[in-house]
Design a protein around this motif. Structure first.
Motif: not given
Length: 198
Positions: A117, A119, A142-143, A145, A185
């Motif tokens: 994940t 960022a 948003t993050e 993944t 992240a």
């Protein structure tokens, strides 16, 4: 000076020092969100703006005043050392009309054998153009993944505010660079022994 008076002065000095230390601690915790707010409001440090669809529509209406003027946007992508991804823009540059919405894509691929994940942090150069660069939609909000070996296209919907043409410090800028850097992240459950996929 009596012993009682000296004790009172020492107590007062100690309490003032303690209150000062608490105030400094509070300012330390508040510094990051306050600095972030300052950058978002002023565009300081190349911080871009986030726009709504309504604001973008209004900018397009005002774009008529820009008389079809264009500006070059250069896209840059990088990753932190601990992110085993390949990340880059699909096109390194685009020429866009000032005030009109445009769409750019980045691609990201997870080169490891575990889900990661990330960022994205971003920046705009030259710094004085950050206040005029508005993102409507962005993967950086948003993050993200990515599963092992997964590759995705990541869109950025943006426009350059026609007000840039009225700014003495920004009106002659011919190219704006939009840079993104992906960082891992924080995930306390993640195993830190990822290996590149073969």
């Amino acid at each position: 000076m009596t012993s009682a008076t000296l004790e009172q002065q020492n107590l007062k000095t100690g309490l003032l020092a303690f209150a000062g230390a608490l105030a400094m601690l509070g300012l330390g915790y508040a510094a990051v969100p306050l600095y972030d707010l300052f950058c978002r409001v002023t565009g300081f440090g190349g911080t871009t703006q986030v726009a709504t669809e309504a604001e973008a529509a209004e900018a397009e209406r005002l774009a008529a005043a820009a008389a079809g003027k264009t500006i070059s946007i250069r896209f840059d992508g990088s990753i932190a050392r601990d992110v085993p991804w390949t990340f880059k823009p699909e096109k390194p540059t685009q020429t866009v009309k000032i005030g009109q919405r445009d769409l750019a894509f980045y691609t990201a691929r997870n080169d490891s054998n575990v889900p990661i994940t990330g960022a994205a942090t971003f920046n705009v150069e030259p710094e004085q153009t950050g206040i005029y660069f508005h993102k409507i939609q962005c993967f950086c909000f948003t993050e993200q993944t990515l599963q092992p070996g997964e590759e995705v296209r990541m869109p950025v919907l943006f426009y350059v505010d026609p007000a840039i043409l009225q700014d003495e410090n920004a009106k002659d800028v011919e190219q704006i660079t939009l840079s993104y850097t992906f960082h891992k992240a924080y995930d306390p459950t993640e195993d830190s022994t990822e290996k590149p996929a073969s």
